[in-house]
Design a protein around this motif. Structure first.
Motif, PDB file in Angstrom:
ATOM      1  N   GLU A  67       0.830  -1.206   0.000  1.00 21.76           N
ATOM      2  CA  GLU A  67       0.000   0.000   0.000  1.00 21.76           C
ATOM      3  C   GLU A  67       0.866   1.259   0.000  1.00 21.76           C
ATOM      4  OE1 GLU A  67      -3.626   2.292   0.610  1.00 21.76           O
ATOM      5  OE2 GLU A  67      -3.245   0.289  -0.116  1.00 21.76           O
ATOM      6  N   GLY A  68       1.937   1.231   0.773  1.00 21.63           N
ATOM      7  CA  GLY A  68       2.802   2.400   0.891  1.00 21.63           C
ATOM      8  C   GLY A  68       3.717   2.232   2.088  1.00 21.63           C
ATOM      9  N   SER A  69       4.240   3.353   2.580  1.00 27.38           N
ATOM     10  CA  SER A  69       5.092   3.297   3.759  1.00 27.38           C
ATOM     11  C   SER A  69       4.855   4.556   4.585  1.00 27.38           C
ATOM     12  CB  SER A  69       6.558   3.168   3.356  1.00 27.38           C
ATOM     13  OG  SER A  69       6.940   4.274   2.574  1.00 27.38           O
ATOM     14  N   ARG A  70       5.277   4.471   5.845  1.00 28.95           N
ATOM     15  CA  ARG A  70       5.163   5.610   6.756  1.00 28.95           C
ATOM     16  C   ARG A  70       6.240   5.474   7.824  1.00 28.95           C
ATOM     17  NH1 ARG A  70       3.143   3.584  11.416  1.00 28.95           N
ATOM     18  NH2 ARG A  70       1.639   1.911  11.278  1.00 28.95           N
ATOM     19  N   PRO A  71       6.494   6.532   8.575  1.00 26.29           N
ATOM     20  CA  PRO A  71       7.496   6.432   9.647  1.00 26.29           C
ATOM     21  C   PRO A  71       7.075   5.388  10.689  1.00 26.29           C
ATOM     22  CG  PRO A  71       6.976   8.722   9.217  1.00 26.29           C
ATOM     23  CD  PRO A  71       6.022   7.902   8.413  1.00 26.29           C
ATOM     24  N   TYR A  72       8.062   4.706  11.220  1.00 27.57           N
ATOM     25  CA  TYR A  72       7.833   3.675  12.227  1.00 27.57           C
ATOM     26  C   TYR A  72       7.216   4.296  13.473  1.00 27.57           C
ATOM     27  CZ  TYR A  72       8.801  -0.020  15.599  1.00 27.57           C
ATOM     28  OH  TYR A  72       8.683  -0.978  16.572  1.00 27.57           O
ATOM     29  N   GLN A  73       6.212   3.608  14.050  1.00 28.29           N
ATOM     30  CA  GLN A  73       5.586   4.042  15.296  1.00 28.29           C
ATOM     31  C   GLN A  73       5.678   2.897  16.287  1.00 28.29           C
ATOM     32  OE1 GLN A  73       1.574   5.002  14.204  1.00 28.29           O
ATOM     33  NE2 GLN A  73       2.161   6.831  13.072  1.00 28.29           N
ATOM     34  N   PRO A  74       5.782   3.207  17.565  1.00 28.42           N
ATOM     35  CA  PRO A  74       5.840   2.129  18.557  1.00 28.42           C
ATOM     36  C   PRO A  74       4.598   1.233  18.437  1.00 28.42           C
ATOM     37  CG  PRO A  74       6.354   4.227  19.588  1.00 28.42           C
ATOM     38  CD  PRO A  74       5.907   4.519  18.184  1.00 28.42           C
ATOM     39  N   GLY A  75       4.829  -0.072  18.456  1.00 25.83           N
ATOM     40  CA  GLY A  75       3.739  -1.025  18.313  1.00 25.83           C
ATOM     41  C   GLY A  75       3.678  -1.648  16.931  1.00 25.83           C
ATOM     42  N   ASP A  76       4.397  -1.066  15.954  1.00 28.93           N
ATOM     43  CA  ASP A  76       4.436  -1.647  14.611  1.00 28.93           C
ATOM     44  C   ASP A  76       5.258  -2.935  14.629  1.00 28.93           C
ATOM     45  OD1 ASP A  76       2.918   0.356  13.542  1.00 28.93           O
ATOM     46  OD2 ASP A  76       4.597   1.462  12.668  1.00 28.93           O
ATOM     47  N   GLU A  77       4.955  -3.810  13.689  1.00 28.59           N
ATOM     48  CA  GLU A  77       5.697  -5.062  13.549  1.00 28.59           C
ATOM     49  C   GLU A  77       7.118  -4.767  13.091  1.00 28.59           C
ATOM     50  OE1 GLU A  77       5.134  -8.479  13.443  1.00 28.59           O
ATOM     51  OE2 GLU A  77       3.045  -8.547  14.042  1.00 28.59           O
ATOM     52  N   PRO A  78       8.108  -5.229  13.810  1.00 34.75           N
ATOM     53  CA  PRO A  78       9.491  -4.990  13.366  1.00 34.75           C
ATOM     54  C   PRO A  78       9.811  -5.664  12.034  1.00 34.75           C
ATOM     55  CG  PRO A  78       9.444  -5.721  15.646  1.00 34.75           C
ATOM     56  CD  PRO A  78       8.057  -5.835  15.121  1.00 34.75           C
ATOM     57  N   ARG A  79       9.142  -6.748  11.709  1.00 32.47           N
ATOM     58  CA  ARG A  79       9.448  -7.424  10.449  1.00 32.47           C
ATOM     59  C   ARG A  79       8.914  -6.673   9.229  1.00 32.47           C
ATOM     60  NH1 ARG A  79       5.566 -12.702  11.023  1.00 32.47           N
ATOM     61  NH2 ARG A  79       3.919 -11.584  12.044  1.00 32.47           N
ATOM     62  N   HIS A  80       8.082  -5.644   9.447  1.00 31.96           N
ATOM     63  CA  HIS A  80       7.580  -4.841   8.332  1.00 31.96           C
ATOM     64  C   HIS A  80       8.423  -3.584   8.096  1.00 31.96           C
ATOM     65  CE1 HIS A  80       4.055  -7.267   7.663  1.00 31.96           C
ATOM     66  NE2 HIS A  80       3.736  -7.186   8.941  1.00 31.96           N
ATOM     67  N   ILE A  81       9.539  -3.489   8.785  1.00 28.17           N
ATOM     68  CA  ILE A  81      10.414  -2.327   8.577  1.00 28.17           C
ATOM     69  C   ILE A  81      11.044  -2.436   7.199  1.00 28.17           C
ATOM     70  CG2 ILE A  81      12.551  -1.210   9.336  1.00 28.17           C
ATOM     71  CD1 ILE A  81      11.794  -1.922  12.191  1.00 28.17           C
ATOM     72  N   ASP A  82      10.974  -1.335   6.453  1.00 26.62           N
ATOM     73  CA  ASP A  82      11.591  -1.256   5.133  1.00 26.62           C
ATOM     74  C   ASP A  82      13.038  -0.820   5.350  1.00 26.62           C
ATOM     75  OD1 ASP A  82      12.306  -0.952   2.523  1.00 26.62           O
ATOM     76  OD2 ASP A  82      10.703   0.465   2.016  1.00 26.62           O
ATOM     77  N   TRP A  83      13.955  -1.781   5.289  1.00 23.78           N
ATOM     78  CA  TRP A  83      15.344  -1.505   5.637  1.00 23.78           C
ATOM     79  C   TRP A  83      16.023  -0.605   4.613  1.00 23.78           C
ATOM     80  CZ3 TRP A  83      16.187  -2.158  10.426  1.00 23.78           C
ATOM     81  CH2 TRP A  83      15.492  -3.145  11.132  1.00 23.78           C
ATOM     82  N   ARG A  84      15.644  -0.704   3.361  1.00 26.64           N
ATOM     83  CA  ARG A  84      16.262   0.160   2.348  1.00 26.64           C
ATOM     84  C   ARG A  84      15.851   1.620   2.540  1.00 26.64           C
ATOM     85  NH1 ARG A  84      15.606  -3.627  -3.001  1.00 26.64           N
ATOM     86  NH2 ARG A  84      17.015  -5.235  -2.272  1.00 26.64           N
ATOM     87  N   ALA A  85      14.549   1.851   2.792  1.00 32.69           N
ATOM     88  CA  ALA A  85      14.081   3.220   3.035  1.00 32.69           C
ATOM     89  C   ALA A  85      14.635   3.752   4.345  1.00 32.69           C
ATOM     90  CB  ALA A  85      12.558   3.255   3.050  1.00 32.69           C
ATOM     91  N   THR A  86      14.801   2.869   5.327  1.00 30.66           N
ATOM     92  CA  THR A  86      15.379   3.281   6.606  1.00 30.66           C
ATOM     93  C   THR A  86      16.828   3.708   6.410  1.00 30.66           C
ATOM     94  OG1 THR A  86      13.931   1.779   7.820  1.00 30.66           O
ATOM     95  CG2 THR A  86      15.916   2.491   8.951  1.00 30.66           C
ATOM     96  N   ALA A  87      17.580   2.969   5.587  1.00 29.38           N
ATOM     97  CA  ALA A  87      18.987   3.318   5.335  1.00 29.38           C
ATOM     98  C   ALA A  87      19.093   4.642   4.582  1.00 29.38           C
ATOM     99  CB  ALA A  87      19.661   2.201   4.552  1.00 29.38           C
ATOM    100  N   ARG A  88      18.166   4.882   3.646  1.00 31.95           N
ATOM    101  CA  ARG A  88      18.220   6.134   2.875  1.00 31.95           C
ATOM    102  C   ARG A  88      17.876   7.349   3.732  1.00 31.95           C
ATOM    103  NH1 ARG A  88      15.621   3.012  -1.248  1.00 31.95           N
ATOM    104  NH2 ARG A  88      13.645   3.790  -0.486  1.00 31.95           N
ATOM    105  N   SER A  89      16.833   7.205   4.577  1.00 29.93           N
ATOM    106  CA  SER A  89      16.351   8.366   5.332  1.00 29.93           C
ATOM    107  C   SER A  89      17.024   8.531   6.686  1.00 29.93           C
ATOM    108  CB  SER A  89      14.840   8.270   5.535  1.00 29.93           C
ATOM    109  OG  SER A  89      14.535   7.187   6.388  1.00 29.93           O
ATOM    110  N   GLY A  90      17.574   7.457   7.213  1.00 33.29           N
ATOM    111  CA  GLY A  90      18.189   7.554   8.533  1.00 33.29           C
ATOM    112  C   GLY A  90      17.181   7.372   9.664  1.00 33.29           C
ATOM    113  N   ARG A  91      15.898   7.246   9.344  1.00 33.09           N
ATOM    114  CA  ARG A  91      14.849   7.011  10.347  1.00 33.09           C
ATOM    115  C   ARG A  91      14.091   5.738   9.985  1.00 33.09           C
ATOM    116  NH1 ARG A  91      11.939  12.580   9.994  1.00 33.09           N
ATOM    117  NH2 ARG A  91      13.148  12.662   8.104  1.00 33.09           N
TER     118      ARG A  91
END
Length: 183
Positions: A67-91
């Motif tokens: 569907e899309g992506s959004r900033p991580y919020q407490p309570g989100d599934e850690p396995r749904h973290i987009d590691w590539r977008a996290t590496a690009r944005s730093g968050r």
């Protein structure tokens, strides 16, 4: 889906098992066959969309369609973290998925005394039976399951979902049959 040679055999089986042999059914074999042909014509003119038969759900959840992506919020599934977008944005960024749901046609048919009147042309119960049979055939042609809930004077009667015409025979039999009072 049925082969073209088998509908009349199925309709004959439907007629043999009708509950009241002395009262004619609301829909006869020829009418059911005509409704099945009309449903096939409806299938030839699909509704516009990306792919016929697949409807996206409004619910977000675990699915295959991103569907899309959004900033991580407490309570989100850690396995749904987009590691590539996290590496690009730093968050940390989380992927959102669209939940997949199967569509099902549920027919609610009133079989009570209020349906047993009409004009000299046809009863309301006969028109409702025709509509229910046409919708059933159209859904089966589209590969969608069909279930029914019949509101009868004795209470509600549930007919389980069917995906093929052979499985839908009890539903068609119940829709086409007259009530015990001959109506």
């Amino acid at each position: 889906m049925l082969a073209a040679a088998r509908p009349l055999a199925l309709l004959a089986r439907l007629r043999r098992r009708s509950p009241s042999p002395q009262a004619p059914p609301l829909l006869d074999d020829e009418e059911l066959a005509a409704l099945r042909r009309q449903a096939r014509l409806l299938r030839r003119h699909p509704l516009p969309g990306p792919r016929p038969g697949q409807r996206p759900s409004l619910f977000r959840g675990r699915g295959l369609e991103l569907e899309g992506s959004r900033p991580y919020q407490p309570g989100d599934e850690p396995r749904h973290i987009d590691w590539r977008a996290t590496a690009r944005s730093g968050r940390p960024v989380t992927k959102l998925f669209r939940e997949e749901r199967e569509s099902r046609l549920l027919i609610l048919l009133d079989r009570g005394p209020a349906m047993h009147f009409g004009t000299a042309g046809q009863l309301k119960s006969a028109l409702a039976a025709r509509c229910a049979a046409l919708l059933t055939f159209a859904a089966l042609e589209a590969g969608e399951p069909v279930a029914a809930l019949l509101a009868e004077p004795g209470g509600l009667r549930r007919l389980p979902p069917a995906r093929r015409a052979v499985e839908a025979l009890p539903l068609l039999r119940a829709v086409a049959a007259r009530r015990a009072g001959g109506r």
